[in-house]
Design a protein around this motif. Structure first.
Motif, PDB file in Angstrom:
ATOM      1  N   LEU A 105       0.821  -1.212   0.000  1.00 57.69           N
ATOM      2  CA  LEU A 105       0.000   0.000   0.000  1.00 57.69           C
ATOM      3  C   LEU A 105       0.854   1.261   0.000  1.00 57.69           C
ATOM      4  O   LEU A 105       0.483   2.279  -0.608  1.00 57.69           O
ATOM      5  N   LEU A 106       1.988   1.211   0.673  1.00 56.11           N
ATOM      6  CA  LEU A 106       2.811   2.413   0.786  1.00 56.11           C
ATOM      7  C   LEU A 106       3.603   2.700  -0.482  1.00 56.11           C
ATOM      8  O   LEU A 106       4.428   3.616  -0.506  1.00 56.11           O
ATOM      9  N   HIS A 107       3.350   1.934  -1.554  1.00 54.33           N
ATOM     10  CA  HIS A 107       3.834   2.345  -2.864  1.00 54.33           C
ATOM     11  C   HIS A 107       3.027   3.546  -3.364  1.00 54.33           C
ATOM     12  O   HIS A 107       3.464   4.245  -4.284  1.00 54.33           O
ATOM     13  N   LEU A 108       1.854   3.777  -2.784  1.00 57.79           N
ATOM     14  CA  LEU A 108       0.956   4.836  -3.239  1.00 57.79           C
ATOM     15  C   LEU A 108       1.117   6.084  -2.385  1.00 57.79           C
ATOM     16  O   LEU A 108       1.469   5.997  -1.192  1.00 57.79           O
ATOM     17  N   PRO A 109       0.837   7.247  -2.952  1.00 57.73           N
ATOM     18  CA  PRO A 109       0.811   8.472  -2.141  1.00 57.73           C
ATOM     19  C   PRO A 109      -0.262   8.369  -1.058  1.00 57.73           C
ATOM     20  O   PRO A 109      -1.302   7.730  -1.246  1.00 57.73           O
ATOM     21  N   ALA A 110      -0.008   8.992   0.055  1.00 63.34           N
ATOM     22  CA  ALA A 110      -0.941   8.918   1.174  1.00 63.34           C
ATOM     23  C   ALA A 110      -2.323   9.424   0.809  1.00 63.34           C
ATOM     24  O   ALA A 110      -3.328   8.960   1.352  1.00 63.34           O
ATOM     25  N   ALA A 111      -2.404  10.374  -0.116  1.00 64.84           N
ATOM     26  CA  ALA A 111      -3.702  10.927  -0.510  1.00 64.84           C
ATOM     27  C   ALA A 111      -4.580   9.889  -1.195  1.00 64.84           C
ATOM     28  O   ALA A 111      -5.788  10.079  -1.303  1.00 64.84           O
TER      29      ALA A 111
ATOM     30  N   LEU B  22       2.869   5.876   8.949  1.00 67.32           N
ATOM     31  CA  LEU B  22       3.815   6.732   8.241  1.00 67.32           C
ATOM     32  C   LEU B  22       4.886   7.267   9.182  1.00 67.32           C
ATOM     33  O   LEU B  22       6.055   7.394   8.809  1.00 67.32           O
ATOM     34  N   ARG B  23       4.491   7.562  10.430  1.00 66.87           N
ATOM     35  CA  ARG B  23       5.471   8.031  11.396  1.00 66.87           C
ATOM     36  C   ARG B  23       6.475   6.924  11.707  1.00 66.87           C
ATOM     37  O   ARG B  23       7.677   7.166  11.837  1.00 66.87           O
ATOM     38  N   ALA B  24       5.986   5.695  11.787  1.00 67.64           N
ATOM     39  CA  ALA B  24       6.869   4.576  12.103  1.00 67.64           C
ATOM     40  C   ALA B  24       7.847   4.283  10.975  1.00 67.64           C
ATOM     41  O   ALA B  24       8.971   3.825  11.205  1.00 67.64           O
ATOM     42  N   THR B  25       7.416   4.547   9.719  1.00 63.78           N
ATOM     43  CA  THR B  25       8.277   4.261   8.573  1.00 63.78           C
ATOM     44  C   THR B  25       9.031   5.486   8.088  1.00 63.78           C
ATOM     45  O   THR B  25       9.805   5.393   7.127  1.00 63.78           O
ATOM     46  N   GLY B  26       8.769   6.636   8.710  1.00 61.55           N
ATOM     47  CA  GLY B  26       9.474   7.844   8.306  1.00 61.55           C
ATOM     48  C   GLY B  26       8.975   8.442   7.018  1.00 61.55           C
ATOM     49  O   GLY B  26       9.680   9.220   6.369  1.00 61.55           O
ATOM     50  N   GLY B  27       7.737   8.126   6.596  1.00 58.63           N
ATOM     51  CA  GLY B  27       7.175   8.633   5.346  1.00 58.63           C
ATOM     52  C   GLY B  27       6.514   9.976   5.554  1.00 58.63           C
ATOM     53  O   GLY B  27       6.399  10.474   6.679  1.00 58.63           O
ATOM     54  N   PRO B  28       6.046  10.613   4.478  1.00 55.16           N
ATOM     55  CA  PRO B  28       5.335  11.890   4.568  1.00 55.16           C
ATOM     56  C   PRO B  28       3.975  11.725   5.195  1.00 55.16           C
ATOM     57  O   PRO B  28       3.449  10.622   5.291  1.00 55.16           O
ATOM     58  N   GLY B  29       3.391  12.801   5.632  1.00 50.75           N
ATOM     59  CA  GLY B  29       2.106  12.764   6.303  1.00 50.75           C
ATOM     60  C   GLY B  29       0.972  12.499   5.343  1.00 50.75           C
ATOM     61  O   GLY B  29       1.140  12.477   4.137  1.00 50.75           O
TER      62      GLY B  29
ATOM     63  N   ALA C 162       0.153  14.337   1.869  1.00 46.12           N
ATOM     64  CA  ALA C 162       1.041  14.288   0.703  1.00 46.12           C
ATOM     65  C   ALA C 162       0.235  14.223  -0.579  1.00 46.12           C
ATOM     66  O   ALA C 162      -0.774  13.546  -0.657  1.00 46.12           O
ATOM     67  N   GLY C 163       0.673  14.934  -1.591  1.00 48.09           N
ATOM     68  CA  GLY C 163      -0.051  15.012  -2.844  1.00 48.09           C
ATOM     69  C   GLY C 163       0.193  13.824  -3.738  1.00 48.09           C
ATOM     70  O   GLY C 163       0.997  12.950  -3.439  1.00 48.09           O
ATOM     71  N   PRO C 164      -0.499  13.797  -4.895  1.00 49.15           N
ATOM     72  CA  PRO C 164      -0.390  12.664  -5.814  1.00 49.15           C
ATOM     73  C   PRO C 164       1.016  12.441  -6.334  1.00 49.15           C
ATOM     74  O   PRO C 164       1.382  11.328  -6.675  1.00 49.15           O
ATOM     75  N   GLY C 165       1.838  13.476  -6.387  1.00 50.22           N
ATOM     76  CA  GLY C 165       3.174  13.302  -6.942  1.00 50.22           C
ATOM     77  C   GLY C 165       4.229  12.997  -5.908  1.00 50.22           C
ATOM     78  O   GLY C 165       5.407  12.918  -6.242  1.00 50.22           O
ATOM     79  N   ALA C 166       3.851  12.878  -4.631  1.00 47.80           N
ATOM     80  CA  ALA C 166       4.828  12.632  -3.581  1.00 47.80           C
ATOM     81  C   ALA C 166       5.449  11.261  -3.755  1.00 47.80           C
ATOM     82  O   ALA C 166       4.816  10.336  -4.232  1.00 47.80           O
ATOM     83  N   PRO C 167       6.719  11.114  -3.350  1.00 48.30           N
ATOM     84  CA  PRO C 167       7.351   9.796  -3.469  1.00 48.30           C
ATOM     85  C   PRO C 167       6.680   8.805  -2.542  1.00 48.30           C
ATOM     86  O   PRO C 167       6.176   9.170  -1.487  1.00 48.30           O
ATOM     87  N   PRO C 168       6.638   7.520  -2.917  1.00 49.68           N
ATOM     88  CA  PRO C 168       5.965   6.518  -2.076  1.00 49.68           C
ATOM     89  C   PRO C 168       6.679   6.359  -0.761  1.00 49.68           C
ATOM     90  O   PRO C 168       7.888   6.123  -0.737  1.00 49.68           O
ATOM     91  N   PRO C 169       5.960   6.519   0.362  1.00 54.03           N
ATOM     92  CA  PRO C 169       6.599   6.433   1.664  1.00 54.03           C
ATOM     93  C   PRO C 169       6.882   4.991   2.040  1.00 54.03           C
ATOM     94  O   PRO C 169       6.310   4.058   1.510  1.00 54.03           O
ATOM     95  N   GLY C 170       7.761   4.845   3.028  1.00 53.56           N
ATOM     96  CA  GLY C 170       7.977   3.543   3.619  1.00 53.56           C
ATOM     97  C   GLY C 170       8.778   2.607   2.753  1.00 53.56           C
ATOM     98  O   GLY C 170       8.669   1.402   2.882  1.00 53.56           O
ATOM     99  N   ARG C 171       9.648   3.125   1.847  1.00 50.78           N
ATOM    100  CA  ARG C 171      10.412   2.236   0.968  1.00 50.78           C
ATOM    101  C   ARG C 171      11.895   2.396   1.243  1.00 50.78           C
ATOM    102  O   ARG C 171      12.725   2.538   0.340  1.00 50.78           O
ATOM    103  N   ALA C 172      12.268   2.378   2.507  1.00 51.34           N
ATOM    104  CA  ALA C 172      13.667   2.550   2.879  1.00 51.34           C
ATOM    105  C   ALA C 172      14.484   1.341   2.504  1.00 51.34           C
ATOM    106  O   ALA C 172      15.675   1.425   2.242  1.00 51.34           O
ATOM    107  N   GLY C 173      13.860   0.151   2.512  1.00 48.58           N
ATOM    108  CA  GLY C 173      14.586  -1.095   2.207  1.00 48.58           C
ATOM    109  C   GLY C 173      14.172  -1.621   0.851  1.00 48.58           C
ATOM    110  O   GLY C 173      13.403  -1.019   0.119  1.00 48.58           O
TER     111      GLY C 173
END
Length: 480
Positions: free
Chosen positions: A433-439, A453-460, A463-474
């Protein structure tokens, strides 16, 4: 048992035997058939018309001489011994041991036709049966007391999936066992089933009934009834949670059609008998939970759809009776994905009864709903890309396509001997799921998404449609 033996056999018709001059014989009565050499066979009365009885012979009528055959009616339906003595045993479709052990004995017996349950005594299904298959446990959760079929097609690994579910399923430490009824199996398939379930059988948690393709067709009609009769006693008297896996139910329906044709009945859709629906219901509806009784019976029928046609009478009527379905997809199988589950065609109507806080995990229902919604959007985008090309898609649409690929690769795919814990499966779902923007994750509660998102360090969440996918540190698919 009656001392009267009848010898006036009018006709042998396929697996059926017609007896003249009977008296006091009832429908569904058990009969003993003795051949010229004295070898016993067994039968059930299908129909009685005045002094004519139609008996279906479980071992078939091959080799019988009508002039030298004797039939004795027992005065009662077919009954089998029931109890924990079945656990760990491997039998044929008639319940006769094929594992080299003695026959199953027990102080109690039960009618294989079962007994109707008062609807007011039924308890709604609740709490999950965890199969160890991530795609099923997260998206189509199997609930204790539910009937949830697997719809497959020729060439798909439905038998392998059924064996894996039977080998891995559990009820969170509560007493649990599996009754596996194989119908119309080849000898190679029967051997694979025995090997795949050997560990569970050795642990005394399995009852295995194997009806092979070269066994008499009548036996195929009896096998699921024996399996359910054994399961009911283990559940409602023995206090166990019992999973009954039955497959292939299409082979069962073919056997029913053959017997119907032998009886000269008027056919209905696709030459199946008109009572196919009620016959299926008499099997599937034997699952459930009963108020005041321990244990539960959960039924997982497996069936193949001829030519992949979900409107065929067997899957069509099964879908009317059961509470959802797990559909296997040829497209996913062609991509090398196991199990090839099609999430958008699959459904468990009781998911919310067995998932959530206190049952699985607090975030489970929301994650499952969001994943299905995202996959539905991804399928729309895929169809659009086929028309206009991926280069014409926006950033958010491309993320949906990436998410769909990650779903098959990192969430659905698992080994046939991999028992994936639910927590691990849900974490994989979050990563997809975190491949997608939060919006685009609007079906997740805001506080739940914010904590993740806080646990993975992703944006809140804003975040808009163009934001990078959160939670992909590994690496993709790695568990946090």
């Amino acid at each position: 048992m009656s001392e009267v033996e009848y010898t006036a056999v009018r006709e042998l018709r396929g697996p059926l035997l017609l007896v003249d001059g009977v008296a006091g014989v009832g429908w569904d009565e058990f009969a003993l058939v003795r051949t010229a050499d004295g070898a016993p066979r067994h039968g059930l009365v299908l129909e009685v018309d005045r002094d004519l009885a139609v008996v279906q012979v479980l071992e078939g009528t091959s080799g019988l001489d009508p002039r030298r055959t004797r039939i004795a009616f027992t005065g009662s339906p077919l009954r089998i011994p029931v109890g924990p003595g079945w656990l760990g045993r491997t039998c044929n479709g008639r319940g006769e041991p094929v594992d080299g052990g003695p026959p199953v004995f027990a102080p109690d017996t039960a009618d294989v036709a079962g007994a109707p349950v008062n609807p007011v005594r039924r308890t709604p299904p609740a709490e999950p049966v965890l199969t160890g298959v991530g795609a099923i446990d997260v998206l189509t959760t199997l609930v204790r007391g539910q009937k949830l079929p697997v719809f497959s097609a020729a060439g798909l690994p439905h038998l392998e999936l059924a064996v894996q579910i039977a080998a891995q399923s559990s009820c969170g430490g509560e007493p649990f066992c599996v009754v596996f009824a194989g119908l119309g199996l080849t000898h190679a398939e029967a051997l694979a089933v025995r090997e795949g379930l050997g560990e569970r059988a050795a642990a005394g948690e399995l009852v295995l009934l194997l009806n092979t393709a070269d066994d008499p067709v009548i036996e195929r009609l009896l096998t699921p009834r024996i399996a359910l009769t054994v399961a009911e006693h283990l559940a409602f008297t023995g206090g166990r949670h019992v999973l009954v896996v039955m497959g292939d139910m299409t082979a069962y329906a073919e056997a029913l059609r053959e017997v119907s044709a032998s009886r000269g009945e008027i056919p209905a859709r696709r030459a199946y008998p008109g009572y196919l629906y009620s016959d299926f219901a008499s099997l599937y509806e034997r699952c459930g939970r009963i108020r005041g009784r321990p244990g539960s019976v959960t039924v997982l029928p497996v069936l193949t759809m001829p030519a992949g046609d979900i409107t065929h009478p067997v899957p069509d009527l099964t879908g009317y009776i059961t509470e959802g379905q797990i559909v296997l997809a040829p497209a996913a199988h062609a991509r090398g994905v196991y199990p090839p589950v099609d999430p958008l065609s699959s459904l468990s109507r009781l998911l919310r009864s067995g998932a959530g806080a206190g049952r699985t995990r607090e975030d489970h229902p929301a994650v499952a709903a969001q994943l299905i919604a995202a996959l539905a959007r991804a399928r729309q985008v895929r169809e659009l890309a086929d028309l206009v090309g991926q280069s014409a898609l926006g950033p958010a649409d491309r993320r949906h396509l990436d998410m769909e690929d990650a779903f098959l690769r990192d969430f659905v795919a698992q080994g046939q001997d991999e028992n994936r814990p639910l927590d691990a499966a849900l974490e994989r779902a979050w990563q997809v799921l975190l491949h997608l923007p939060a919006a685009h994750l609007g079906m997740l509660p805001a506080d739940l998404l914010r904590r993740r998102l806080r646990a993975t360090g992703g944006p809140g969440p804003a975040a808009g449609p163009g934001a990078p996918p959160p939670g992909r540190a590994g690496p993709t698919g790695a568990e946090p």
